[in-house]
Scaffold this motif. Sequence first.
Motif, PDB file in Angstrom:
ATOM      1  N   ASP A 222       0.919  -1.282  -0.059  1.00 49.41           N
ATOM      2  CA  ASP A 222       0.056  -0.150  -0.070  1.00 49.41           C
ATOM      3  C   ASP A 222       0.985   1.143   0.049  1.00 49.41           C
TER       4      ASP A 222
ATOM      5  N   GLY B 275      -5.650  -7.670  10.352  1.00 50.29           N
ATOM      6  CA  GLY B 275      -5.378  -7.551  11.830  1.00 50.29           C
ATOM      7  C   GLY B 275      -6.408  -7.096  12.504  1.00 50.29           C
TER       8      GLY B 275
ATOM      9  N   ASP C 207      -6.730  -4.227  14.116  1.00 51.12           N
ATOM     10  CA  ASP C 207      -6.981  -2.653  13.815  1.00 51.12           C
ATOM     11  C   ASP C 207      -7.583  -2.227  12.586  1.00 51.12           C
TER      12      ASP C 207
ATOM     13  N   TRP D 155       0.760  -9.235  17.656  1.00 49.22           N
ATOM     14  CA  TRP D 155       1.712  -9.894  18.375  1.00 49.22           C
ATOM     15  C   TRP D 155       2.326  -8.652  19.179  1.00 49.22           C
TER      16      TRP D 155
HETATM   17  N1  MSP Z   1      -1.990  -0.648   4.386  1.00 46.04           N
HETATM   18  C1  MSP Z   1      -3.104  -0.872   5.283  1.00 46.04           C
HETATM   19  C2  MSP Z   1      -3.828  -2.150   5.037  1.00 46.04           C
HETATM   20  C3  MSP Z   1      -4.732  -2.142   3.607  1.00 46.04           C
HETATM   21  S1  MSP Z   1      -5.350  -3.342   3.179  1.00 46.04           S
HETATM   22  C4  MSP Z   1      -6.554  -2.921   2.203  1.00 46.04           C
HETATM   23  C5  MSP Z   1      -2.270  -1.244   6.783  1.00 46.04           C
HETATM   24  N2  MSP Z   1      -0.757  -1.644   6.529  1.00 46.04           N
HETATM   25  S2  MSP Z   1       0.054  -2.127   7.692  1.00 46.04           S
HETATM   26  O1  MSP Z   1       1.418  -2.699   7.220  1.00 46.04           O
HETATM   27  O2  MSP Z   1       0.050  -0.880   8.745  1.00 46.04           O
HETATM   28  O3  MSP Z   1      -0.753  -3.446   8.464  1.00 46.04           O
HETATM   29  C6  MSP Z   1      -0.654  -4.459   7.828  1.00 46.04           C
HETATM   30  C7  MSP Z   1      -1.287  -5.598   8.710  1.00 46.04           C
HETATM   31  O4  MSP Z   1      -0.283  -5.840   9.613  1.00 46.04           O
HETATM   32  C8  MSP Z   1      -2.818  -5.132   9.267  1.00 46.04           C
HETATM   33  O5  MSP Z   1      -3.580  -6.161   9.140  1.00 46.04           O
HETATM   34  C9  MSP Z   1      -1.901  -5.214  10.679  1.00 46.04           C
HETATM   35  O6  MSP Z   1      -3.188  -5.467  11.812  1.00 46.04           O
HETATM   36  C10 MSP Z   1      -1.064  -6.238  10.606  1.00 46.04           C
HETATM   37  N3  MSP Z   1      -0.054  -5.817  11.834  1.00 46.04           N
HETATM   38  C11 MSP Z   1       0.820  -4.674  12.112  1.00 46.04           C
HETATM   39  N4  MSP Z   1       1.392  -4.826  13.405  1.00 46.04           N
HETATM   40  C12 MSP Z   1       0.986  -6.024  14.029  1.00 46.04           C
HETATM   41  C13 MSP Z   1       1.357  -6.661  15.142  1.00 46.04           C
HETATM   42  N5  MSP Z   1       2.118  -6.209  16.119  1.00 46.04           N
HETATM   43  N6  MSP Z   1       0.642  -7.788  15.309  1.00 46.04           N
HETATM   44  C14 MSP Z   1      -0.056  -8.427  14.307  1.00 46.04           C
HETATM   45  N7  MSP Z   1      -0.461  -7.752  13.179  1.00 46.04           N
HETATM   46  C15 MSP Z   1      -0.139  -6.536  12.969  1.00 46.04           C
HETATM   47  O7  MSP Z   1      -2.943  -1.433   7.640  1.00 46.04           O
END
Ligand code: MSP
Length: 656
Positions: free
Chosen positions: A60, A270, A272, A302
């Motif tokens: 993204d 996730g 969030d 996590w």
């Molecule tokens: N770009 C958006 C998602 C768009 S989908 C159309 C985004 N990206 S992110 O990189 O911040 O997060 C991606 C995923 O990683 C999310 O599902 C988020 O919940 C997961 N995680 C990020 N940190 C995390 C942890 N510490 N533990 C588990 N998953 C978590 O949100």
Amino acid sequence: MKNGVSMNKEKCKRVYITTPIYYVNDVPHIGHAYTTIIADTLARYSRLAGMEVFFLTGTDEHGQKIEQAAKARGKTPKEYADEISMRFKKLWDEFEISYDKFIRTTDEQHIKGVQKAFEVMYKNGDIYKDVYRGHYCVSCETFFTAQQLVDDEFCPECGRSTSIVEEESYFFRLSKYQDRLLEWYESRPDRILPKSKRNEVINFVKNGLDDLSITRTSFDWGIKLPESINDPKHVIYVWLDALMNYVTALGYGTDERLMYYWPAKVHLIGKDILRFHAIYWPAFLMSLGLELPHHVAAHGWWTRNGEKMSKSKGNVIDPKEIADAYGLENFRYFMLREVPFGQDGDFSQRALIDRINSDLGNDLGNLLNRIIGMSGKYFDFKIDSKKVDTYHKNELEAVGSIFSTVEPHLYEIQTNRYLEDLWKALRIANKAIDTSMPWAKMKEQKEDEAMATIALVANILAKVSILLHPFMPKATQTIANALGFEIDHKSYVKFIKNSELLESFTIKKVPPLFPRIEEPLIEISIEKEKKERETAFVQKKSEENTQNNIITIDQFLQVSLKVGTVVEAEDVPKSKKLLKLQVDLGEERPRQIVAGIKEWYNPSDLKGTQVCIVANLKPAKLMGMVSEGMVLAAKDEKGLSLIRPESPKKAGTPIG
Ligand code: MSP
């Protein structure tokens, strides 16, 4: 009608699985790896079960956050996005993630698809222009209402300061979809997984939905509105852009040949980002006249010492570091076994080691070794299933019922329950050996019975290896090879769907699959940082002590310091830190001293050298070994040096 039925059947065989697309403002960490590994496991399982799978992941790349991160590094947003996107792709390739497509929101096809969607929504009256005034969090790319803010200012999601933004914006008529969304959640109890999250979403929607601002004019790094709307100062809100990836990847709005995979079986995310996926996304899809996904499944976080892992908190763990040290498949198993889906889990090396030693080493690896050993000793490695049913009907029935009911756990993303059930089958196998005792049967010349038990276990292992294959592709293939077959759809149908047993075969020996691990294998980067902080703290304290904590000469003389000669030095194999020394202090026998100096000294370099010892310390036990003193050393950020006399002194010479 006939056609309709067969079309539906066709559709059931297609499985479209997605991960979120990852923001390129953060490098991959175990939170990201978790989502991707769950998705990969589901995709692999679905392929094994004969489905036609499309598995999507990607990055993204638009939005203010990324624009700012690039600027801070003196890069253009695209240069910066290229760099981080590559890191995600490289990691997934190293992790052998079986994705079919890696989408980037900067891909031309995606951009065109998003513009097309905007146009469709605009034309059908779901988008209108107005002025937006709200509290905006740059980091979360989200507007909040005044009631949602913490202490009237701070973002309820990340705690950062928000600012009031007033701008002309296009709006999506989210409010219009409130009832249809509620109907959708009601249409099946498992639209949102885990089911416990469903009520949260329903309550949120029932409280009323405001229309959603879906364009921005305050920055540039985003997708422009379609030319037909001709309003160049606007870029499309990053969440509309991002969510659309799930259909633009299939060619929505450009080349729609892959759209037959739609709707998604499951969007893995996730917790969030549940609101975006369970509310905005289905509403966008309704507006576009597209079908809705079957499930949206939100996992927990996590954490590290109870805090969510994130770059901004500086507490992230690099999944590559863990996988390199402990083995990729062991790491996969751990992540999917340790935490019930939807709940948070604290990462610790100790828990990972316990899973490897106990579940994988003892329950699975040893089981294979046990039957290799017994079949070698008694039957020249031959195994024959003919009499299993005669002597182990109950066990066969018990494992049969496990294998035929385990699959739904996986589709409900209850990977921990799925694995628990497979381990129940392994326990039945281990117990069968302990109670039937093939060695005793051999003594009683009941060869058939001994063979039946060994064959029962071989069959349980064969079936478990197939069902475990999506979690641990290589280790399970090694088990299957030892049992004389390949894991593929054919063997899945034969051994799982049709419950057939192995034909007579010769078992092959395999090297230990899950060697035992005694102690944490690595110092996780953040532990390193923590240590550095601790060292600095200790140094500061010792400086303070030097200034404040004056002792008398008598107190000093209570400490007996002596020169010693190292007569033996050995590695302590189970420990990363310790060496075992025999030090001559001029006494009748050398003292055994266990010292934490392995990172800086080789045992062979120490033998024959001299050290300074605190000789009147109360003996202590380290890893079960008695230590009768302490070697003196000085440690700073460059490492550790032993304190030694400038020229050799007789062993036992007092220092003072
Ligand atoms: N770009 C958006 C998602 C768009 S989908 C159309 C985004 N990206 S992110 O990189 O911040 O997060 C991606 C995923 O990683 C999310 O599902 C988020 O919940 C997961 N995680 C990020 N940190 C995390 C942890 N510490 N533990 C588990 N998953 C978590 O949100």
